[in-house]
Design an enzyme around this catalytic site. Structure first.
Site, mmCIF file in Angstrom:
data_model
loop_
_atom_site.group_PDB
_atom_site.id
_atom_site.type_symbol
_atom_site.label_atom_id
_atom_site.label_comp_id
_atom_site.label_asym_id
_atom_site.label_seq_id
_atom_site.Cartn_x
_atom_site.Cartn_y
_atom_site.Cartn_z
ATOM 1 N N THR A 1 -8.121 0.282 -3.815
ATOM 2 C CA THR A 1 -7.353 -0.334 -4.973
ATOM 3 C C THR A 1 -8.243 0.332 -6.106
ATOM 4 O OG1 THR A 1 -6.986 -2.453 -6.109
ATOM 5 C CG2 THR A 1 -9.146 -2.377 -4.866
ATOM 6 N N HIS A 2 -7.389 0.248 -7.300
ATOM 7 C CA HIS A 2 -8.071 0.608 -8.454
ATOM 8 C C HIS A 2 -8.038 -0.713 -9.408
ATOM 9 C CE1 HIS A 2 -5.314 3.725 -7.124
ATOM 10 N NE2 HIS A 2 -6.432 4.351 -6.759
ATOM 11 N N ASP B 1 -0.843 5.932 7.267
ATOM 12 C CA ASP B 1 -0.227 5.328 6.204
ATOM 13 C C ASP B 1 0.646 4.392 6.484
ATOM 14 O OD1 ASP B 1 -1.818 6.889 4.712
ATOM 15 O OD2 ASP B 1 -0.297 8.441 3.827
ATOM 16 N N MET B 2 0.782 3.511 5.714
ATOM 17 C CA MET B 2 1.897 2.582 5.900
ATOM 18 C C MET B 2 3.347 2.782 5.000
ATOM 19 S SD MET B 2 3.155 0.219 7.838
ATOM 20 C CE MET B 2 1.854 -0.531 8.539
ATOM 21 N N LYS C 1 -2.242 -2.671 -2.049
ATOM 22 C CA LYS C 1 -1.172 -3.622 -2.361
ATOM 23 C C LYS C 1 -0.018 -3.329 -1.839
ATOM 24 C CE LYS C 1 -3.052 -5.014 -6.882
ATOM 25 N NZ LYS C 1 -3.070 -4.800 -8.385
ATOM 26 N N GLY C 2 0.418 -2.094 -1.666
ATOM 27 C CA GLY C 2 1.686 -1.741 -1.200
ATOM 28 C C GLY C 2 2.498 -1.257 -2.470
ATOM 29 N N ARG D 1 6.593 8.208 -6.980
ATOM 30 C CA ARG D 1 5.934 6.859 -6.750
ATOM 31 C C ARG D 1 4.797 6.803 -7.573
ATOM 32 N NH1 ARG D 1 6.674 7.750 -1.196
ATOM 33 N NH2 ARG D 1 4.630 8.212 -0.907
ATOM 34 N N ARG D 2 3.823 7.624 -7.699
ATOM 35 C CA ARG D 2 2.810 7.387 -8.617
ATOM 36 C C ARG D 2 3.127 7.321 -10.224
ATOM 37 N NH1 ARG D 2 0.458 7.506 -4.129
ATOM 38 N NH2 ARG D 2 1.008 5.341 -4.878
ATOM 39 N N ARG E 1 -7.224 0.124 6.418
ATOM 40 C CA ARG E 1 -7.136 0.276 5.089
ATOM 41 C C ARG E 1 -6.130 -0.828 4.237
ATOM 42 N NH1 ARG E 1 -3.739 5.033 3.366
ATOM 43 N NH2 ARG E 1 -5.508 6.564 3.912
HETATM 44 P P1 FDA Z 1 -2.798 -1.605 -9.787
HETATM 45 O O1 FDA Z 1 -1.465 -1.138 -9.685
HETATM 46 O O2 FDA Z 1 -2.505 -3.095 -10.684
HETATM 47 O O3 FDA Z 1 -3.526 -0.716 -10.884
HETATM 48 C C1 FDA Z 1 -4.846 -1.472 -11.325
HETATM 49 C C2 FDA Z 1 -5.213 -0.214 -12.308
HETATM 50 O O4 FDA Z 1 -5.251 1.149 -11.880
HETATM 51 C C3 FDA Z 1 -4.068 0.118 -13.293
HETATM 52 O O5 FDA Z 1 -4.230 -0.925 -14.605
HETATM 53 C C4 FDA Z 1 -4.181 1.471 -14.083
HETATM 54 O O6 FDA Z 1 -5.399 1.564 -14.812
HETATM 55 C C5 FDA Z 1 -4.828 2.135 -12.473
HETATM 56 N N1 FDA Z 1 -3.906 2.860 -11.979
HETATM 57 C C6 FDA Z 1 -3.052 2.264 -10.918
HETATM 58 N N2 FDA Z 1 -2.083 3.249 -10.599
HETATM 59 C C7 FDA Z 1 -2.251 4.349 -11.058
HETATM 60 C C8 FDA Z 1 -1.614 5.636 -11.452
HETATM 61 N N3 FDA Z 1 -0.792 6.137 -10.470
HETATM 62 N N4 FDA Z 1 -1.901 6.413 -12.440
HETATM 63 C C9 FDA Z 1 -2.879 5.866 -13.384
HETATM 64 N N5 FDA Z 1 -3.640 4.598 -13.069
HETATM 65 C C10 FDA Z 1 -3.243 4.032 -12.382
HETATM 66 N N6 FDA Z 1 0.297 2.099 -0.472
HETATM 67 C C11 FDA Z 1 1.223 2.061 0.568
HETATM 68 O O7 FDA Z 1 2.293 1.212 0.298
HETATM 69 N N7 FDA Z 1 1.142 2.650 1.642
HETATM 70 C C12 FDA Z 1 -0.261 3.126 1.847
HETATM 71 O O8 FDA Z 1 -0.170 3.907 3.005
HETATM 72 C C13 FDA Z 1 -1.166 3.196 0.680
HETATM 73 N N8 FDA Z 1 -2.055 4.205 0.754
HETATM 74 C C14 FDA Z 1 -3.256 4.154 -0.229
HETATM 75 C C15 FDA Z 1 -4.310 4.577 0.008
HETATM 76 C C16 FDA Z 1 -5.197 4.657 -1.029
HETATM 77 C C17 FDA Z 1 -6.383 5.260 -1.182
HETATM 78 C C18 FDA Z 1 -4.864 3.840 -2.221
HETATM 79 C C19 FDA Z 1 -6.008 3.712 -3.476
HETATM 80 C C20 FDA Z 1 -3.790 3.470 -2.577
HETATM 81 C C21 FDA Z 1 -2.569 3.548 -1.470
HETATM 82 N N9 FDA Z 1 -1.477 3.031 -1.541
HETATM 83 C C22 FDA Z 1 -0.528 2.740 -0.438
HETATM 84 C C23 FDA Z 1 -0.956 2.579 -2.877
HETATM 85 C C24 FDA Z 1 -1.347 0.929 -3.158
HETATM 86 O O9 FDA Z 1 -0.428 0.241 -2.298
HETATM 87 C C25 FDA Z 1 -0.963 0.804 -4.659
HETATM 88 O O10 FDA Z 1 0.270 0.936 -4.991
HETATM 89 C C26 FDA Z 1 -1.744 1.332 -5.491
HETATM 90 O O11 FDA Z 1 -2.897 1.476 -5.165
HETATM 91 C C27 FDA Z 1 -2.074 0.479 -6.823
HETATM 92 O O12 FDA Z 1 -2.561 -0.697 -6.682
HETATM 93 P P2 FDA Z 1 -3.897 -1.160 -7.402
HETATM 94 O O13 FDA Z 1 -4.620 -2.028 -6.481
HETATM 95 O O14 FDA Z 1 -4.795 0.113 -7.783
HETATM 96 O O15 FDA Z 1 -3.463 -2.031 -8.591
#
Ligand code: FDA
Length: 298
Positions: free
Chosen positions: A217-218, A125-126, A178-179, A279-280, A175
């Site tokens: 990403t979601h 993980d980062m 966004k961060g 964080r979540r 992987r």
């Molecule tokens: P965005 O935050 O814009 O979310 C898009 C949509 O997804 C939102 O509108 C919402 O509907 C839904 N959503 C997102 N987060 C939600 C939540 N917590 N609860 C409910 N709904 C939510 N970061 C990092 O710095 N180091 C790492 O090693 C990792 N590792 C990692 C692994 C995996 C498998 C994932 C999916 C993510 C990470 N991340 C991470 C976190 C990542 O950097 C980022 O903060 C989140 O994925 C949210 O960004 P999205 O791209 O989903 O877009």
């Protein structure tokens, strides 16, 4: 993020621990390995693989780092014992990066070797920008001996294109996310659309280089761009996978699985759930705000 959402996000650290725990339970498999295994069994049945995170970060003593190391080995044994489709996600600060870099390297080496002998992949993980350079260096070094280790790149960091090129040159799987950490503008893009554009830019670089990519990403806009690149560049289905966090947008997850794309779900478990949970919740102030109101109105 709007002003109200930002206010709620800032209030997350002030929420009582019991409340954080209740709200965040959707993001965490549970406190015990058995809880994680039950979740993974279910995910595998639904056509998803998993990556297991033993919760814990910023370890400040050797014994705690050794405990995490031992727990990861238990995870590998359990996955092997049941034939479950899952790998590991590890944080270098949990393995002692803030304590002693050499100890951390040795701990990672041990996990990666143990996993390699049992056919498992280890994703590092980062974490925050204070650890970016060390983390990339440690992953590159480990990868030179063990191809079953991969990196994470954060699209919000201005430096990421250079890191992507270093990792691609060495053939390291990445992987892309966004961060999640709060970084200063001097080193990170702060604008939502610029981060998205940089994500697409980096993803194209990774896919063109042919390294195995985890599209984490979601954000459906980014999922669409990933699919556009897959079709445009003719990326084979076994050269990329989508990745999502446990408890987030299962509908989109199922849509992608039904369309035949690989999908991996991040499954955290353990007793040190607090940092991951906050964080979540900061990421999703709507849920945090809704539950906080519900709690306060009781
Ligand atoms: P965005 O935050 O814009 O979310 C898009 C949509 O997804 C939102 O509108 C919402 O509907 C839904 N959503 C997102 N987060 C939600 C939540 N917590 N609860 C409910 N709904 C939510 N970061 C990092 O710095 N180091 C790492 O090693 C990792 N590792 C990692 C692994 C995996 C498998 C994932 C999916 C993510 C990470 N991340 C991470 C976190 C990542 O950097 C980022 O903060 C989140 O994925 C949210 O960004 P999205 O791209 O989903 O877009």
């Amino acid at each position: 993020m709007g002003a109200l959402d930002r206010t709620i996000a800032n209030a997350v650290p002030l929420m009582p621990r019991a409340l954080v725990r209740r709200v965040a339970s959707r993001y965490i498999a549970g406190e015990r390995l058995e809880d994680a295994l039950a979740v993974i069994r279910n995910l595998n049945r639904k056509g998803c693989t998993a990556t297991v995170d033993v919760l814990g970060e910023s370890t400040r003593d050797k014994a705690q780092a050794a405990e995490i190391l031992g727990e990861y080995k238990r995870v590998v044994d359990a996955l092997e014992g049941e034939g479950l489709a899952a790998g590991l996600s590890v944080k270098l600060t949990a393995l002692g990066l803030d304590l002693d870099e050499e100890l951390c390297r040795a701990n990672l080496e041990e996990i990666v070797e143990y996993a390699a002998e049992r056919g498992r992949f280890v994703r590092v993980d980062m974490e925050s920008s204070a650890h970016t350079e060390a983390t990339i260096g440690i992953v590159l070094d480990a990868h030179a001996r063990h191809p079953n280790v991969g990196a994470v790149i954060q699209a919000y960091l201005r430096r990421s294109i250079e890191d992507v090129r270093r990792l691609c040159a060495a053939g390291v799987s990445v992987r892309l996310c966004k961060g999640i950490y709060d970084e200063p503008r001097a080193i990170a893009y702060k604008d939502y659309d610029t981060v998205r554009q940089n994500y697409v830019f980096l993803l194209e670089e990774l896919m063109r280089a042919g390294v195995y990519v985890g599209v984490a990403t979601h954000d459906e806009y980014l999922v669409w761009h990933a699919l556009r690149l897959v079709y445009r560049l003719g990326v084979p289905k076994d050269r990329y996978e989508f990745q999502m966090l446990l408890g987030v947008d299962e509908e989109l997850r199922d849509i992608l699985v039904r369309a035949g794309h690989r999908m991996r779900v991040y499954v955290p478990y353990g007793r040190q759930w607090y940092e991951y949970s906050t964080r979540r919740l900061k990421e999703n102030p709507k849920v945090a705000g809704y539950v906080a109101r519900d709690f306060l109105e009781r």
